[in-house]
Design a protein around this motif. Sequence first.
Motif, PDB file in Angstrom:
ATOM      1  N   ARG A   1      73.707 -11.010 -15.013  1.00 44.02           N
ATOM      2  CA  ARG A   1      74.040 -11.467 -16.362  1.00 44.02           C
ATOM      3  C   ARG A   1      73.986 -10.281 -17.317  1.00 44.02           C
ATOM      4  O   ARG A   1      73.023  -9.533 -17.332  1.00 44.02           O
ATOM      5  CB  ARG A   1      73.056 -12.527 -16.804  1.00 44.02           C
ATOM      6  CG  ARG A   1      73.155 -13.769 -15.955  1.00 44.02           C
ATOM      7  CD  ARG A   1      73.214 -14.973 -16.850  1.00 44.02           C
ATOM      8  NE  ARG A   1      73.402 -16.152 -16.050  1.00 44.02           N
ATOM      9  CZ  ARG A   1      74.446 -16.942 -16.180  1.00 44.02           C
ATOM     10  NH1 ARG A   1      75.375 -16.665 -17.038  1.00 44.02           N
ATOM     11  NH2 ARG A   1      74.563 -18.018 -15.449  1.00 44.02           N
TER      12      ARG A   1
ATOM     13  N   SER B   1      82.135 -17.337 -15.589  1.00 38.03           N
ATOM     14  CA  SER B   1      81.288 -16.699 -14.578  1.00 38.03           C
ATOM     15  C   SER B   1      82.109 -16.261 -13.376  1.00 38.03           C
ATOM     16  O   SER B   1      81.918 -15.168 -12.836  1.00 38.03           O
ATOM     17  CB  SER B   1      80.190 -17.659 -14.115  1.00 38.03           C
ATOM     18  OG  SER B   1      79.310 -17.930 -15.175  1.00 38.03           O
TER      19      SER B   1
ATOM     20  N   THR C   1      84.212 -13.280 -14.311  1.00 39.92           N
ATOM     21  CA  THR C   1      83.330 -12.123 -14.435  1.00 39.92           C
ATOM     22  C   THR C   1      83.024 -11.522 -13.057  1.00 39.92           C
ATOM     23  O   THR C   1      83.101 -10.302 -12.871  1.00 39.92           O
ATOM     24  CB  THR C   1      82.020 -12.509 -15.148  1.00 39.92           C
ATOM     25  OG1 THR C   1      82.323 -12.924 -16.471  1.00 39.92           O
ATOM     26  CG2 THR C   1      81.031 -11.358 -15.179  1.00 39.92           C
ATOM     27  N   GLU C   2      82.690 -12.371 -12.094  1.00 33.38           N
ATOM     28  CA  GLU C   2      82.356 -11.875 -10.757  1.00 33.38           C
ATOM     29  C   GLU C   2      83.569 -11.293 -10.051  1.00 33.38           C
ATOM     30  O   GLU C   2      83.461 -10.292  -9.336  1.00 33.38           O
ATOM     31  CB  GLU C   2      81.713 -12.979  -9.919  1.00 33.38           C
ATOM     32  CG  GLU C   2      80.320 -13.337 -10.392  1.00 33.38           C
ATOM     33  CD  GLU C   2      79.401 -12.122 -10.520  1.00 33.38           C
ATOM     34  OE1 GLU C   2      79.321 -11.315  -9.574  1.00 33.38           O
ATOM     35  OE2 GLU C   2      78.766 -11.980 -11.576  1.00 33.38           O
TER      36      GLU C   2
ATOM     37  N   THR D   1      74.486 -12.670  -8.700  1.00 28.08           N
ATOM     38  CA  THR D   1      75.080 -12.755 -10.027  1.00 28.08           C
ATOM     39  C   THR D   1      74.235 -11.955 -11.008  1.00 28.08           C
ATOM     40  O   THR D   1      73.033 -12.116 -11.055  1.00 28.08           O
ATOM     41  CB  THR D   1      75.162 -14.223 -10.489  1.00 28.08           C
ATOM     42  OG1 THR D   1      75.942 -14.941  -9.549  1.00 28.08           O
ATOM     43  CG2 THR D   1      75.772 -14.332 -11.860  1.00 28.08           C
TER      44      THR D   1
END
Length: 88
Positions: free
Chosen positions: A5, A35, A38-39, A3
């Motif tokens: 950021r 999250s 986003t991924e 992940t």
Amino acid sequence: MATQRAGSTENVSVSLPADLLSVLRERTGKRGLSSYVTEVVRHQLEMDGLAEIVAAQEAEHGSLTAAEIEAASRELFGDAGRDGKHAA
């Protein structure tokens, strides 16, 4: 997948079918939704980039053969890459 950021974020409004959103919330919880999305978007952008690379190669050298695709699949996914099947 690690992940990453971002240094800053921005709120956006996205419309999703209610049933899909319900499944996502069950899977991620309310706070994990951003999250997760986003991924997913990051992954899709990577896949788009790979598709662009393949298209450029094919434009220059012609279509990939079945043998070339199978060899690349084996290199990327090992035995799991056989018959186009690989772990997600």
